[in-house]
Design a protein around this motif. Structure first.
Motif, PDB file in Angstrom:
ATOM      1  N   ASN A 255      -0.896 -16.562 -52.725  1.00  0.00           N
ATOM      2  CA  ASN A 255      -1.733 -16.922 -51.582  1.00  0.00           C
ATOM      3  C   ASN A 255      -3.188 -17.142 -51.954  1.00  0.00           C
ATOM      4  N   VAL A 256      -3.707 -16.381 -52.887  1.00  0.00           N
ATOM      5  CA  VAL A 256      -5.085 -16.612 -53.322  1.00  0.00           C
ATOM      6  C   VAL A 256      -5.178 -17.951 -54.047  1.00  0.00           C
ATOM      7  N   ALA A 257      -4.180 -18.254 -54.878  1.00  0.00           N
ATOM      8  CA  ALA A 257      -4.223 -19.454 -55.715  1.00  0.00           C
ATOM      9  C   ALA A 257      -4.030 -20.741 -54.930  1.00  0.00           C
ATOM     10  N   LYS A 258      -3.428 -20.688 -53.738  1.00  0.00           N
ATOM     11  CA  LYS A 258      -3.040 -21.920 -53.062  1.00  0.00           C
ATOM     12  C   LYS A 258      -4.212 -22.731 -52.511  1.00  0.00           C
ATOM     13  N   GLY A 259      -5.403 -22.162 -52.499  1.00  0.00           N
ATOM     14  CA  GLY A 259      -6.569 -22.915 -52.039  1.00  0.00           C
ATOM     15  C   GLY A 259      -7.117 -23.874 -53.076  1.00  0.00           C
ATOM     16  N   SER A 260      -6.610 -23.795 -54.315  1.00  0.00           N
ATOM     17  CA  SER A 260      -7.116 -24.631 -55.403  1.00  0.00           C
ATOM     18  C   SER A 260      -6.042 -25.577 -55.908  1.00  0.00           C
ATOM     19  N   ASN A 261      -6.474 -26.726 -56.435  1.00  0.00           N
ATOM     20  CA  ASN A 261      -5.545 -27.649 -57.080  1.00  0.00           C
ATOM     21  C   ASN A 261      -5.169 -27.203 -58.494  1.00  0.00           C
ATOM     22  N   GLU A 262      -5.968 -26.269 -59.053  1.00  0.00           N
ATOM     23  CA  GLU A 262      -5.656 -25.762 -60.388  1.00  0.00           C
ATOM     24  C   GLU A 262      -4.453 -24.813 -60.306  1.00  0.00           C
ATOM     25  N   PRO A 263      -3.435 -25.044 -61.122  1.00  0.00           N
ATOM     26  CA  PRO A 263      -2.259 -24.170 -61.071  1.00  0.00           C
ATOM     27  C   PRO A 263      -2.580 -22.764 -61.562  1.00  0.00           C
ATOM     28  N   LEU A 264      -1.940 -21.789 -60.952  1.00  0.00           N
ATOM     29  CA  LEU A 264      -2.114 -20.406 -61.376  1.00  0.00           C
ATOM     30  C   LEU A 264      -1.410 -20.183 -62.715  1.00  0.00           C
ATOM     31  N   ALA A 265      -1.725 -19.079 -63.350  1.00  0.00           N
ATOM     32  CA  ALA A 265      -1.024 -18.640 -64.558  1.00  0.00           C
ATOM     33  C   ALA A 265      -1.014 -17.121 -64.564  1.00  0.00           C
ATOM     34  N   PHE A 266      -0.008 -16.561 -65.178  1.00  0.00           N
ATOM     35  CA  PHE A 266       0.072 -15.108 -65.310  1.00  0.00           C
ATOM     36  C   PHE A 266       0.423 -14.822 -66.766  1.00  0.00           C
ATOM     37  N   LEU A 267      -0.535 -14.271 -67.509  1.00  0.00           N
ATOM     38  CA  LEU A 267      -0.320 -13.985 -68.925  1.00  0.00           C
ATOM     39  C   LEU A 267       0.332 -12.629 -69.110  1.00  0.00           C
ATOM     40  N   GLU A 268       1.377 -12.618 -69.902  1.00  0.00           N
ATOM     41  CA  GLU A 268       2.036 -11.379 -70.316  1.00  0.00           C
ATOM     42  C   GLU A 268       1.925 -11.294 -71.831  1.00  0.00           C
ATOM     43  N   ILE A 269       1.144 -10.351 -72.302  1.00  0.00           N
ATOM     44  CA  ILE A 269       0.810 -10.220 -73.721  1.00  0.00           C
ATOM     45  C   ILE A 269       1.449  -8.945 -74.265  1.00  0.00           C
ATOM     46  N   ASN A 270       2.129  -9.068 -75.391  1.00  0.00           N
ATOM     47  CA  ASN A 270       2.843  -7.918 -75.956  1.00  0.00           C
ATOM     48  C   ASN A 270       2.400  -7.684 -77.393  1.00  0.00           C
ATOM     49  N   TYR A 271       1.667  -6.596 -77.593  1.00  0.00           N
ATOM     50  CA  TYR A 271       1.307  -6.155 -78.946  1.00  0.00           C
ATOM     51  C   TYR A 271       2.176  -4.953 -79.289  1.00  0.00           C
ATOM     52  N   SER A 272       3.016  -5.102 -80.283  1.00  0.00           N
ATOM     53  CA  SER A 272       3.963  -4.039 -80.647  1.00  0.00           C
ATOM     54  C   SER A 272       3.573  -3.443 -81.991  1.00  0.00           C
ATOM     55  N   GLY A 273       2.618  -2.516 -81.942  1.00  0.00           N
ATOM     56  CA  GLY A 273       2.177  -1.873 -83.170  1.00  0.00           C
ATOM     57  C   GLY A 273       2.758  -0.497 -83.367  1.00  0.00           C
ATOM     58  N   GLY A 274       3.399   0.028 -82.318  1.00  0.00           N
ATOM     59  CA  GLY A 274       3.955   1.373 -82.378  1.00  0.00           C
ATOM     60  C   GLY A 274       5.465   1.373 -82.547  1.00  0.00           C
ATOM     61  N   CYS A 275       6.062   2.528 -82.363  1.00  0.00           N
ATOM     62  CA  CYS A 275       7.512   2.664 -82.464  1.00  0.00           C
ATOM     63  C   CYS A 275       8.184   1.904 -81.323  1.00  0.00           C
ATOM     64  N   THR A 336      -2.597 -10.475 -67.142  1.00  0.00           N
ATOM     65  CA  THR A 336      -3.772 -11.090 -66.524  1.00  0.00           C
ATOM     66  C   THR A 336      -3.350 -12.162 -65.528  1.00  0.00           C
ATOM     67  N   PRO A 337      -3.397 -11.867 -64.225  1.00  0.00           N
ATOM     68  CA  PRO A 337      -3.169 -12.895 -63.215  1.00  0.00           C
ATOM     69  C   PRO A 337      -4.376 -13.820 -63.146  1.00  0.00           C
ATOM     70  N   LEU A 338      -4.142 -15.124 -63.252  1.00  0.00           N
ATOM     71  CA  LEU A 338      -5.226 -16.102 -63.343  1.00  0.00           C
ATOM     72  C   LEU A 338      -5.113 -17.134 -62.227  1.00  0.00           C
ATOM     73  N   CYS A 339      -6.232 -17.379 -61.548  1.00  0.00           N
ATOM     74  CA  CYS A 339      -6.263 -18.392 -60.495  1.00  0.00           C
ATOM     75  C   CYS A 339      -7.712 -18.650 -60.107  1.00  0.00           C
ATOM     76  N   GLU A 340      -7.911 -19.636 -59.231  1.00  0.00           N
ATOM     77  CA  GLU A 340      -9.214 -19.864 -58.608  1.00  0.00           C
ATOM     78  C   GLU A 340      -9.126 -19.459 -57.137  1.00  0.00           C
ATOM     79  N   ASN A 341     -10.265 -19.079 -56.567  1.00  0.00           N
ATOM     80  CA  ASN A 341     -10.326 -18.734 -55.142  1.00  0.00           C
ATOM     81  C   ASN A 341     -11.265 -19.713 -54.454  1.00  0.00           C
ATOM     82  N   LEU A 342     -10.675 -20.739 -53.826  1.00  0.00           N
ATOM     83  CA  LEU A 342     -11.465 -21.824 -53.240  1.00  0.00           C
ATOM     84  C   LEU A 342     -11.080 -22.071 -51.786  1.00  0.00           C
ATOM     85  N   PRO A 343     -12.006 -22.633 -51.011  1.00  0.00           N
ATOM     86  CA  PRO A 343     -11.684 -23.003 -49.626  1.00  0.00           C
ATOM     87  C   PRO A 343     -11.079 -24.404 -49.580  1.00  0.00           C
ATOM     88  N   SER A 344     -10.043 -24.572 -48.830  1.00  0.00           N
ATOM     89  CA  SER A 344      -9.434 -25.885 -48.639  1.00  0.00           C
ATOM     90  C   SER A 344      -8.527 -25.810 -47.421  1.00  0.00           C
TER      91      SER A 344
END
Length: 524
Positions: A255-275, A336-344
């Motif tokens: 819902n926050v992202a839908k005000g912008s023409n830029e598509p949202l993205a959600f980064l899932e980053i996995n650093y596996s340095g442990g057991c 990291t949820p990524l989007c723009e927050n714009l009025p439209s």
């Protein structure tokens, strides 16, 4: 990650008679003659000074350089009656066979008074960071970009000061200043120096991401850069799209992202340095790459700074970069949820009711309180990893700036143990932390409505940072959870920390790295 520099040099005038023979080798604070210097390598060394700038004592490395330079440093100091204040520098050129220019900087007291320790930071480390930053920038003012830096008793802090202090955002300039080469003068403490380099380089990346213009740092472009940088370090980065968010029923992000023409993205980053069976630390960062406020639009004054409303996300990816560089034996998940927050015409409206990933309904009374909406979904998703500790960072509320200004990061924690770890990490890295309450008083302000579960701003006035934290608490995974409101430290004027120039600060990236280092030592 390009390392470049910015500096406005304020030197202390060194009074000397024009006929003095030392003039050939010492002191040209305006650097008028530096361009004629055939040596293009400089060194930064320090001296301990008292509060009056007197009773000067050379560090061991400074003493070594002084002896190699025919004692000219001590002789020049005697001309000035042994006077050099903390944070001020003097330049010596053509005094040493190896270094064309020597930058001598006042560090401060060698021993810090125990009565002056309650400032939220390690003062001795801060003094060293300031000294190496000031010395390095004074050399660069003379066109010297190959710089050796003395450890001054703490090579990690020396590296941080020099690398953070010589960074400059100049991505869009046609002609850019050269990138300095910063090296350790001594042959000792290489591990600590490397740690300082990794932390400060990561923070500079965070600063670069936050400073970037919003049209050059959309959710898509942010994701591409993170994949490129972390991918080279062997870190797995998955970019989720709108369809994935719909499958996860992430009503806040969608819902926050839908005000912008830029598509949202959600980064899932996995650093596996442990057991393999080790529970991860989950870092969640708010990634609003531009925040106009939506329909509840912000005032136009300083709205351009809202390009940095993704600094929580920038801190998360930068911290993971440093963790990977240091090969920390721990598992870390970055979200990291990524989007723009714009009025439209498509934008979320005040009074709309949305449903978060965990099924809780939310009335959105203010579309400018959007960060908590996208973080709600990210925190729900974090629970699927069964984290050992969940920590979210966000430039969340202007109320935090009202409460404590730019002095510290506001921290909300459910337990004393993890709060003490956060406070200790911030003290170590020079990033002040201050704890705020998570009382049920604030939770009651966002609940108790008949038509929906939660309101995104709640009842009453004041305490906005606490109300926002109470809102996020409704979505936090079980176990240890910490919320860090970094709105107050988003930018700096360069006065509090001379080693960080004015602009987007990248704080508290190094504290985040230090916290994870500390946690990893406890799990060994």
């Amino acid at each position: 990650m390009a390392l470049s520099t910015m500096y406005t040099y304020r030197s202390t005038q060194f009074l000397t008679h024009l006929r003095n023979p030392l003039l050939r080798i010492a002191i040209d604070y305006n650097c008028r003659q530096c361009s004629t210097n055939s040596y293009k390598k400089g060194v930064v060394i320090g001296v301990y000074v008292d509060d009056e700038g007197k009773n000067i004592k050379l560090t061991p490395s400074a003493e070594k350089i002084n002896q190699e330079s025919n004692n000219v440093i001590v002789k020049a100091l005697k001309i000035g009656n042994g006077f050099l204040k903390k944070g001020k520098s003097r330049l010596f050129y053509n005094a040493n066979n190896k270094y064309g220019t020597i930058a001598l900087v006042g560090i401060g007291k060698e021993e810090i008074d125990s009565n002056n320790l309650d400032d939220g930071v390690d003062v001795k480390k801060q003094n060293i960071r300031d000294a190496t930053a000031i010395g390095s920038r004074s050399l660069m003012d003379c066109g010297i970009y190959d710089i050796d830096v003395s450890e001054m008793g703490d090579s990690e802090s020396a590296a941080e000061g020099a690398i953070l202090g010589t960074w400059k955002f100049q991505e869009y300039k046609k002609k850019q200043d050269p990138t300095p080469k910063i090296s350790l003068f001594e042959n000792s403490e290489k591990n600590e120096w490397f740690c300082g380099v990794a932390k400060s380089t990561a923070q500079n990346w965070s600063r670069k991401l936050a400073e970037s213009a919003a049209n050059y740092m959309t959710p898509t472009l942010f994701s591409n850069e993170v994949q490129e940088v972390l991918g080279k370090q062997g870190v797995n980065v998955v970019v989720h799209d709108k369809q994935w968010a719909e499958e996860k029923k992430m009503g806040g992000l969608l819902n926050v992202a839908k005000g912008s023409n830029e598509p949202l993205a959600f980064l899932e980053i996995n650093y596996s340095g442990g057991c393999k069976n080790q529970k991860p630390i989950v870092l969640v960062g708010k990634g609003v790459t531009f925040d106009s406020g939506g329909i509840s639009i912000k005032p136009s004054l300083s709205m351009g700074e809202m390009r940095a409303d993704m600094m929580g996300a920038a801190n998360v990816v930068a911290a993971i970069s440093a963790i990977a560089e240091l090969k920390v034996p721990i598992n870390v998940i970055g979200l990291t949820p990524l989007c723009e927050n714009l009025p439209s015409s498509n934008a979320l409206k005040p009074g709309d009711v949305i449903v978060a990933m965990n099924g809780k309904s939310i009335q959105v009374d203010n579309t400018d309180a959007e960060g908590r909406l996208i973080l709600a979904d990210a925190l729900c998703y974090a629970a699927t990893f069964e984290p050992k500790v969940t920590l979210d960072l966000a430039t969340l509320t202007g109320a935090m700036m009202v409460a404590i200004g730019g002095a510290a990061t506001g921290v909300f924690s459910k337990t004393d143990n993890v709060w003490n770890d956060v406070k200790s990490a911030g003290y170590y890295t020079g990033d002040r932390m201050w704890r705020f309450p998570l009382w049920s008083y604030y939770s009651n302000l966002i609940k108790g409505y008949t038509g929906f579960d939660l309101d995104n701003i709640g009842k009453g006035k004041g305490g906005g940072a606490c109300t926002a934290a109470a809102f996020l608490k409704e979505f936090a995974p079980p176990g240890e959870w910490v919320h860090m409101d970094i709105a107050g430290v988003m930018k700096t004027d360069g006065k509090d920390s001379p080693y960080i120039s004015s602009g987007m600060s990248g704080k508290p990236t190094r504290a985040l790295v230090q916290l994870i280092l500390d946690i990893s030592k406890k799990t060994e």
